[in-house]
Design a protein around this motif. Structure first.
Motif, short mmCIF file in Angstrom:
data_model
loop_
_atom_site.label_atom_id
_atom_site.label_comp_id
_atom_site.label_asym_id
_atom_site.label_seq_id
_atom_site.Cartn_x
_atom_site.Cartn_y
_atom_site.Cartn_z
N TRP A 15 0.82 -1.22 0.00
CA TRP A 15 0.00 0.00 0.00
C TRP A 15 0.85 1.27 0.00
CZ3 TRP A 15 -2.28 -3.12 4.37
CH2 TRP A 15 -3.25 -4.00 3.88
N ASN A 16 2.07 1.18 -0.54
CA ASN A 16 2.95 2.34 -0.67
C ASN A 16 3.76 2.20 -1.95
OD1 ASN A 16 3.01 3.99 2.11
ND2 ASN A 16 2.76 1.82 2.58
N LEU A 17 4.50 3.25 -2.30
CA LEU A 17 5.33 3.19 -3.50
C LEU A 17 6.82 3.25 -3.20
CD1 LEU A 17 3.30 5.23 -6.16
CD2 LEU A 17 3.41 2.76 -5.79
N TRP A 18 7.20 3.02 -1.93
CA TRP A 18 8.61 2.76 -1.68
C TRP A 18 8.93 1.35 -2.17
CZ3 TRP A 18 6.70 4.76 3.49
CH2 TRP A 18 6.88 6.17 3.58
N ASP A 19 10.20 1.08 -2.39
CA ASP A 19 10.59 -0.22 -2.94
C ASP A 19 10.24 -1.38 -2.00
OD1 ASP A 19 11.46 0.87 -5.27
OD2 ASP A 19 13.53 0.13 -5.11
N SER A 20 10.10 -1.12 -0.71
CA SER A 20 9.69 -2.18 0.22
C SER A 20 8.33 -2.76 -0.16
CB SER A 20 9.63 -1.63 1.65
OG SER A 20 10.92 -1.25 2.07
N GLY A 21 7.53 -1.96 -0.88
CA GLY A 21 6.24 -2.45 -1.35
C GLY A 21 6.20 -2.74 -2.83
N SER A 58 4.74 7.41 -8.99
CA SER A 58 6.20 7.30 -8.98
C SER A 58 6.74 6.94 -10.36
CB SER A 58 6.66 6.24 -7.97
OG SER A 58 6.35 4.93 -8.42
N ILE A 59 8.01 7.24 -10.54
CA ILE A 59 8.74 6.86 -11.75
C ILE A 59 10.17 6.57 -11.35
CG2 ILE A 59 9.20 9.30 -12.27
CD1 ILE A 59 9.36 8.56 -15.23
N LYS A 100 14.78 7.40 -8.33
CA LYS A 100 13.34 7.25 -8.22
C LYS A 100 12.70 8.54 -7.70
CE LYS A 100 9.93 4.24 -5.95
NZ LYS A 100 9.83 3.06 -5.07
N LEU A 101 11.64 8.96 -8.37
CA LEU A 101 10.85 10.12 -7.96
C LEU A 101 9.47 9.66 -7.51
CD1 LEU A 101 10.34 13.24 -7.83
CD2 LEU A 101 9.49 13.05 -10.19
N ILE A 102 9.05 10.13 -6.33
CA ILE A 102 7.71 9.87 -5.80
C ILE A 102 7.00 11.19 -5.63
CG2 ILE A 102 6.37 8.96 -3.87
CD1 ILE A 102 8.64 7.02 -3.29
N LEU A 103 5.77 11.29 -6.13
CA LEU A 103 4.93 12.46 -5.93
C LEU A 103 3.78 12.10 -5.02
CD1 LEU A 103 4.65 13.96 -9.57
CD2 LEU A 103 6.36 14.47 -7.79
N ASN A 104 3.71 12.75 -3.87
CA ASN A 104 2.57 12.59 -2.96
C ASN A 104 1.58 13.70 -3.30
OD1 ASN A 104 3.66 10.40 -1.26
ND2 ASN A 104 5.23 11.90 -0.76
N PHE A 135 12.83 12.02 -3.68
CA PHE A 135 13.75 11.62 -4.75
C PHE A 135 14.91 10.85 -4.11
CE2 PHE A 135 17.07 12.25 -8.01
CZ PHE A 135 16.36 11.82 -9.12
N TYR A 136 15.18 9.66 -4.65
CA TYR A 136 16.14 8.77 -4.02
C TYR A 136 17.14 8.21 -5.02
CZ TYR A 136 12.63 8.82 -0.32
OH TYR A 136 11.73 9.23 0.64
N ASP A 137 18.36 8.05 -4.54
CA ASP A 137 19.39 7.28 -5.24
C ASP A 137 19.27 5.85 -4.70
OD1 ASP A 137 21.69 5.96 -6.08
OD2 ASP A 137 22.95 7.73 -5.91
N ILE A 138 18.59 5.00 -5.45
CA ILE A 138 18.26 3.66 -4.96
C ILE A 138 19.51 2.80 -4.76
CG2 ILE A 138 16.92 1.57 -5.39
CD1 ILE A 138 15.21 3.95 -4.82
N GLN A 139 20.52 3.02 -5.58
CA GLN A 139 21.73 2.21 -5.43
C GLN A 139 22.43 2.50 -4.11
OE1 GLN A 139 24.29 2.51 -8.85
NE2 GLN A 139 22.73 1.79 -10.28
N LYS A 140 22.47 3.75 -3.71
CA LYS A 140 23.13 4.13 -2.47
C LYS A 140 22.19 4.00 -1.26
CE LYS A 140 26.44 7.45 -4.43
NZ LYS A 140 26.89 8.87 -4.40
N ASP A 141 20.89 4.11 -1.52
CA ASP A 141 19.90 4.21 -0.45
C ASP A 141 18.71 3.32 -0.76
OD1 ASP A 141 18.38 5.16 1.71
OD2 ASP A 141 17.68 6.93 0.60
N PRO A 142 18.89 1.98 -0.71
CA PRO A 142 17.83 1.07 -1.14
C PRO A 142 16.56 1.12 -0.30
CG PRO A 142 19.62 -0.14 -0.11
CD PRO A 142 20.11 1.26 -0.29
N PHE A 143 16.64 1.62 0.94
CA PHE A 143 15.44 1.71 1.78
C PHE A 143 14.82 3.11 1.74
CE2 PHE A 143 17.40 -2.10 3.47
CZ PHE A 143 16.31 -2.93 3.63
N GLU A 144 15.34 3.98 0.88
CA GLU A 144 14.75 5.30 0.62
C GLU A 144 14.56 6.11 1.90
OE1 GLU A 144 11.75 4.35 -2.95
OE2 GLU A 144 12.09 2.70 -1.56
N LEU A 145 15.64 6.25 2.65
CA LEU A 145 15.61 6.99 3.90
C LEU A 145 16.23 8.38 3.78
CD1 LEU A 145 16.63 4.06 6.31
CD2 LEU A 145 14.33 4.97 5.87
#
Length: 475
Positions: free
Chosen positions: A270-276, A357-358, A364-368, A420-430
């Motif tokens: 129920w979210n658009l972070w990579d954990s979901g 998201s895209i 990765k870009l997420i728009l809320n 906006f996240y650098d997924i390679q460096k920050d896979p949990f989008e923190l």
């Protein structure tokens, strides 16, 4: 096969012709005769709410998923597989139709698809296949859209407290006809209520928790129950692949394993972070796909039906959103798509909270789309049902005295307009980079691409996350 009766007086004329044809076939080189082998069978095994990071072949440390690992050792493992909407019904509708959620109509959980659509059941039937499904039967209605042969054996109700299953009817379906088949085996593991499986294998105090979780005793206790169902899922994969060997079909059967979307823990499903949104896919195709191989090519669930069509010998279907990744399977291409897209509409699972998201292979870009509102989900944050929401409330309780826990819970509830996240460096989008001027040009580019996709889909954004009148269910 059906033949018209031949008039007795015509036999003297026809027999020489048949004899000549038989002679010509017998004179063909063996290689030429074998150019058109039998079409492959297809078995697609799908999990339910699987955190794919827990599979040991994907780096999981908490348990050894032996049978799924064996499948990966015999096939191609995709490390960038994504659900466009991290919830069960939209993901399965996308899998079956090859369309993104707004176009197939199930852009909210349990919202039905449009009844004028076609699906994989039609496309493969037109190519001579039987198309069956056993197990979780979400998105099998209306029958006019999803003309599956429903096979008894696996539990269809994802919230069943038990998961008893048997393989005799599945075996009958596999062996009932010379026609090739495509069989979807839809497990209910590891979907809540996490009451199946053996928890004695796991020590909750030794578990490695995801970095975006708050570590509490309740979380660890629930996680043990969850992982026990991951083990049960792995065993089911072993039983199905064993059945293929038993029936002698393993050499001419494509096996695809799919992880669906993430687990029902805060910040995942129920979210658009990579954990979901991030999933898993393994494809075994004897003689066609290289064993023990891995690819970082991006794919989405919408791409699977177009690929199955090509695997079955069909041509690309116009009008689908997904694209076949068959060239990736054959080693002829290292690119399938430039971007993966995401959509979330929170009704009926909570208050309106639309997200889009895209992403590419790194960013990765997420728009809320309603950032002023607080995120709320009734299955994880509902104080009226504390027995079903113990994990979240253990998080918020710890957050009262622990600053790190406070940051994680606040991240979940109060979200900015852009992430906006650098997924390679920050896979949990923190680490949200949206405010960093160094990334502004890239964010602008991503936003333009996302808005163009939404326009192409007919996605009005926040306006579609609303309550819809219930439609009479079609048979």
């Amino acid at each position: 096969m059906h033949f018209l009766p031949i008039a007795r007086k015509s036999l003297p004329v026809l027999l020489p012709a048949f004899a000549l044809l038989a002679f010509r076939i017998s004179q063909k080189p063996v290689a030429e005769i074998q150019q058109n082998p039998a079409k492959p069978n297809m078995v697609i095994i799908m999990a339910d709410d699987l955190d794919s990071r827990q599979l040991s072949c994907y780096g999981g440390q908490n348990l050894k998923t032996t049978h799924i690992d064996n499948l990966a050792a015999q096939g191609l493992k995709f490390s960038n597989m994504y659900a466009s909407e991290a919830m069960c019904v939209p993901t399965r509708a996308s899998l079956f139709t090859g369309l993104y959620p707004v176009r197939h109509g199930s852009f909210q959980n349990h919202k039905p698809v449009y009844d004028h659509l076609k699906s994989v059941g039609h496309y493969l039937a037109d190519l001579g296949y039987r198309v069956g499904l056993t197990g979780k039967d979400h998105v099998t209605k209306p029958k006019s859209v999803f003309p599956f042969d429903i096979i008894e054996g696996f539990e269809p109700n994802c919230v069943s407290p038990t998961d008893d299953y048997r393989l005799d009817d599945v075996k009958k379906y596999m062996t009932a006809s010379e026609k090739p088949y495509c069989l979807f085996v839809m497990s209910i593991n590891p979907h809540t209520p996490w009451t199946s499986g053996d928890t004695t294998e796991l020590d909750k105090n030794k578990l490695q928790l995801p970095a975006d979780w708050v570590d509490t005793p309740v979380t660890r206790s629930q996680y043990v129950k969850y992982l026990a169902e991951v083990r049960r899922l792995d065993n089911q994969v072993g039983e199905i692949t064993g059945l293929l060997r038993e029936t002698g079909q393993d050499k001419n059967t494509i096996v695809i394993f799919l992880g669906e979307q993430g687990a029902q823990f805060p910040g995942a499903k129920w979210n658009l972070w990579d954990s979901g949104q991030k999933s898993s896919m393994i494809v075994k195709w004897p003689g066609k796909v290289k064993a023990s191989s891995e690819t970082s090519v991006m794919v989405q669930y919408e791409d699977i039906t177009p690929t199955l069509i090509e695997m079955a010998g069909g041509k690309a279907m116009p009008g689908l959103d997904g694209k076949s990744f068959l060239p990736v399977l054959s080693g002829k291409s290292k690119v399938a798509r430039n971007y993966a897209f995401g959509i979330h509409n929170n009704i009926p699972e909570g208050d309106p909270y639309p997200i889009r998201s895209i992403r590419d292979n790194r960013y990765k870009l997420i728009l809320n789309l309603s950032p002023g509102a607080a995120y709320y989900n009734r299955f994880m944050m509902n104080r009226e049902k504390p027995d079903r929401n113990t994990v979240w409330f253990s998080w918020t309780e710890k957050a009262e005295t622990d600053s790190t826990s406070g940051k994680l819970t606040n991240r979940f509830v109060n979200r900015p307009p852009e992430e906006f996240y650098d997924i390679q460096k920050d896979p949990f989008e923190l680490d949200n980079l949206a405010g960093d001027p160094a990334y502004r040009q890239m964010i602008t580019k991503f936003r333009k691409e996302l808005e163009a996709w939404m326009k192409q889909q007919g996605d009005e954004g926040a306006a579609i996350d609303k309550v819809y009148a219930k439609k009479q269910e079609s048979k």
